[in-house]
Structures are given as C-alpha cells and as structure tokens.
Design a protein around this motif. Sequence first.
Motif, PDB file in Angstrom:
ATOM      1  N   ARG A 135      58.043  54.423  16.203  1.00 59.14           N
ATOM      2  CA  ARG A 135      58.567  55.686  15.668  1.00 59.14           C
ATOM      3  C   ARG A 135      57.562  56.303  14.684  1.00 59.14           C
ATOM      4  O   ARG A 135      57.343  57.517  14.692  1.00 59.14           O
ATOM      5  N   ALA A 136      56.950  55.468  13.878  1.00 63.57           N
ATOM      6  CA  ALA A 136      55.995  55.984  12.877  1.00 63.57           C
ATOM      7  C   ALA A 136      54.819  56.671  13.567  1.00 63.57           C
ATOM      8  O   ALA A 136      54.355  57.733  13.120  1.00 63.57           O
ATOM      9  N   ASP A 154      50.428  50.743   9.006  1.00 66.13           N
ATOM     10  CA  ASP A 154      49.498  51.347   8.036  1.00 66.13           C
ATOM     11  C   ASP A 154      48.658  52.439   8.693  1.00 66.13           C
ATOM     12  O   ASP A 154      48.403  53.488   8.093  1.00 66.13           O
ATOM     13  N   LEU A 155      48.217  52.176   9.918  1.00 63.25           N
ATOM     14  CA  LEU A 155      47.379  53.165  10.604  1.00 63.25           C
ATOM     15  C   LEU A 155      48.179  54.436  10.925  1.00 63.25           C
ATOM     16  O   LEU A 155      47.640  55.550  10.863  1.00 63.25           O
ATOM     17  N   SER A 156      49.469  54.259  11.241  1.00 58.96           N
ATOM     18  CA  SER A 156      50.319  55.438  11.475  1.00 58.96           C
ATOM     19  C   SER A 156      50.468  56.238  10.187  1.00 58.96           C
ATOM     20  O   SER A 156      50.472  57.477  10.201  1.00 58.96           O
ATOM     21  N   VAL A 161      52.117  61.727  14.675  1.00 54.47           N
ATOM     22  CA  VAL A 161      51.350  62.613  15.560  1.00 54.47           C
ATOM     23  C   VAL A 161      52.089  63.942  15.743  1.00 54.47           C
ATOM     24  O   VAL A 161      51.478  65.023  15.761  1.00 54.47           O
ATOM     25  N   GLU A 162      53.410  63.851  15.830  1.00 53.62           N
ATOM     26  CA  GLU A 162      54.221  65.067  15.946  1.00 53.62           C
ATOM     27  C   GLU A 162      54.039  65.943  14.684  1.00 53.62           C
ATOM     28  O   GLU A 162      53.880  67.161  14.767  1.00 53.62           O
ATOM     29  N   TYR A 173      42.260  55.960  14.391  1.00 48.90           N
ATOM     30  CA  TYR A 173      43.464  55.211  13.991  1.00 48.90           C
ATOM     31  C   TYR A 173      44.304  54.840  15.228  1.00 48.90           C
ATOM     32  O   TYR A 173      44.766  53.712  15.370  1.00 48.90           O
ATOM     33  N   ILE A 174      44.452  55.824  16.113  1.00 41.65           N
ATOM     34  CA  ILE A 174      45.290  55.555  17.298  1.00 41.65           C
ATOM     35  C   ILE A 174      44.625  54.488  18.177  1.00 41.65           C
ATOM     36  O   ILE A 174      45.281  53.584  18.706  1.00 41.65           O
ATOM     37  N   GLU A 175      43.312  54.596  18.266  1.00 38.03           N
ATOM     38  CA  GLU A 175      42.577  53.615  19.074  1.00 38.03           C
ATOM     39  C   GLU A 175      42.740  52.207  18.476  1.00 38.03           C
ATOM     40  O   GLU A 175      42.917  51.229  19.211  1.00 38.03           O
TER      41      GLU A 175
END
Lengths: 269, 219
Positions: free
Chosen positions: B27-28, B97-99, B33-34, B191-193
Amino acid sequence: MSTTTEAPQVKETTKTVDFKTIIDIKDMDLYYGTYHALKKVNLTIPEKAVTAFIGPSGCGKSTLLRTLNRMNDMIPNTRIEGLVDIAGTDIYSNEVDVETLRKKVGMVFQQANPFPKSIYDNVAYGPRLHGIKNKAQLDEIVEQSLKQAALWNEVKDFLKRSAFSLSGGQQQRLCIARALAVNPEILLMDEATSALDPISTLKIEELTQELKNKYTIVMVTHNMHQAARISDQTVFFLNGEVVEFDQTDKLFSNPSDKRTEDYITGRFG
Amino acid sequence: MIQRRDFDLALGELSTLLEEMGRRVERALVESVESLKTQDVARAKEIIEKDAELNQLENDIMDIGSKLILTQQPVAKDLRRILVAFRIASDLERMGDLSIDIAKVVVRLEGQPLIKELVDIPRMAEIVQKMIEDSIKAYEREDVDLAYKMAKEDDLVDQLYGQILRDLYQYIVENPHNASQVMLLNFVGRYIERIADHATNIGESVVYLVTNSRPDLNS
C-alpha cells in the motif's frame, strides 16, 4: 547479493565426511522372547567419529547399543539374527570371547557406577584384570586415562581417596577413564550425561570431541540438542527400525523422512 | 497427535505479522507513487507518518522470534521459519523505507509542476507492487515456483529503470535548468528498483524455508 548468470544456484549445506567403517550391521533382528525389538537394522558406523542414536522411549536405540558389546547376552530369551561386524569380526560368532570384545568396546552408563574402591583402583581395575601387575606401568595407565577423561587435574593429589568422594560429574568421567584404561577402540555411552548438571554435561560433551580423535563413540541420548551439538552422524529409530541415518547437520536441518522431522521438532514421540 | 500447540500458534503469529507488513508495504508503494503522479503532498505526508507502525511490526517479529529461539530451541524447518521471518521482516522494513523516500520526493517537489506526465515510473511501480504481492503469497503458500516466477519480473523492472534513466538523461541535456527535479525522479526510479530487489530476497527466503538451499534469485 552477488549476481551470477545461471539460476537457480543451490549451495550444499551439509559437509560430506569420508570416514572408514568400523561397525557394520546387516539385516539384524533382535527378539526379547516373542517381542521383536529391532527389525532388519542395516547400519554402518564410521570410526573415530561420534554417532548418536535418537528416538522415543522403547524405539530400540539402547537395545542396539547394548548389542555392540553383547550386553544383551545377559538378558534371558534374547535372540539375534543377522550380522554385527566390528572391525572385521562377526561379534556373535562362536569364536568370539566376550571379555575380549568388551575390552575393545567399552561402555559408560546413565548412572555413574564406580567400584567401591579408590580412584586409582577404579582405573587400574581393568588393566590388572588383563594381567598388568607392574606398578610403574599401572601408574602410567592411570595417569593417561584420567588425563584423557579430563579428570587428572582434579584428582591427581587424591588418587587414594574413595571414588564415592567425587561429584556425580567427576564419577562419570572416572567411569570414562576406567573404560579407556583397557585401551578400547569403541566407547558406548548410554545416556551418559542425563543424570548430570549442565556444567558436568558440558565437560563430558567437550570430552567426546577430544576422544573422537582416538576412539569411535556411539551414544544414546534423549537430548536432541546434545546429539546436534556433538555428534557427526545421527541415527533416528522408531519402533525398532532405523528410520533415518545421516550427517548430523543434515538430519537436524533438513531431514529426509517426515517422521524424523516430526520427532526432532517435538511434534510426536 | 498435536503437540507444541503454543509453539505452532506463535509461529502462526509470526506469519500473520509478516503478511500484515507485506500488505502495508504494498500500500505504501502504491500510494506514494500515486501521490507523486497527482503531486498530493498531504497524502505523501500521511504515508511518511505511517512508517513508525511498520517499524513496530518488525520489532514485534524480532521479539517473538527471539523468544521462540530461546524457549523452544527449534530445529529443522521450525528454525528456518524463524530465521526466514527475521530476514523477510528486515526486507519489508527496507521496502517500507524506500516507499517513504518516494513520498519525501513528493514533499520536496511541492509547488513545482512535473516536467512531464509520468508513464514509466507508475508502470514500474505496478510491476513491483505485483512482485510484493506475489512474494508474500509465495511465503504464505510456501510456493517455490511462484517465488522464482516473481523474481523473473525483476528483469523487466531493471529494463524499465534503464529506460527511465536514458529518458531523464536526454531531458536534462535539453533542459539543464530542471536538473534538481530530474535527479529526484531518477531517485524514485532507483527506489522502486531497490524495492523489487528486496522482493526478490523474499523469494530467496521462501526457497530457503522450503528446500534448505540458498539460491540466488537476483541473477
């Protein structure tokens, strides 16, 4: 994490150890009267290593241990079929002298059982029985045996004292020294630490790691973590049968048989 | 015959907590991203505030697992269940944390219009969201095949990240005055990667739990 080109990479987690076999059991059945206590046991036990027998009460592990120095001979109506070979000799053949066998295959029991004699005489008992009379030679054997049993430093100034003056843990190490004094090849330990406090237990556990450089140790234990700590191989018994026999690391991390997993994880037994 | 009922219940609790962490991390990521797409700073701040709860879940897992090792002396798969719970909890905490880092980018970009409508970043996030979902599913079901299948998606994530980098580089050459936003968007891609790499680690933990072997799924 490193990247490689091929997936999946599987790392071998168990060590493979190349030991020479000293005990070879083939298709062995044991009956107490009509009770079939051991069923078609096939097992090879490597020399100069610690092999642990585990399993629930009545599974046959102590029976098998006692088979290795013919202690079961003393139980009436015991019948054994199949082969129990130790260092190339069928120990149940008619030519085998049981006293000689027990000199080669010593045993330590759950309850320390020193003789009502001095510390010195306990250790010298076996060598004397086998004809050694020379005092200097006996002194040497007593000292070496007590040193090997990690007891020498604690008793060297009191060798004439009664063995009963020692603590339980010391008495058990004295029994180990007594077994070593006749220069055996194999040491059988039947629940040898189950009556001891944790520190004495630890001493005996450490002792086995020293002794296995020179002797083959086969032990029965109800303490699975002890088996995991000190044995090289573990055999799991259930209802008189060998269910699994493997390197200890492997058996306690990834057993092959569901029954072994259920037992070692405490879900039955 | 059922024995060690309390132990089994505690192991079940570890799984439940991990699954809860997994849902929250998923969810985070989606929400951060949203919030970036819509430049919704208020929403980004809400996400940042929730980080403490995720950390608490990780601590709970560590506490329960340590106590079980101490009191139950687990062996074989029981021991792996606990070791794996520690590792997955630590991966999920990092993913959380990355989210949060993505949400922090949203806060830093407050008041600046985006240089372009985001396409590849949300696409990448969508794939990674599915990876998180599948990694937790693979854990719940002890499904080694799903763990491998999920990890394969990481290749696509890496490709997309490469694409994002190239596009941003091209943009910065043409529009050097927007360098700071380009840097931040590049970070978001990174971060997403990284989150995908941690999902792959969870897959490795699943394989270890089931097979006692340690594969490298990041290949």
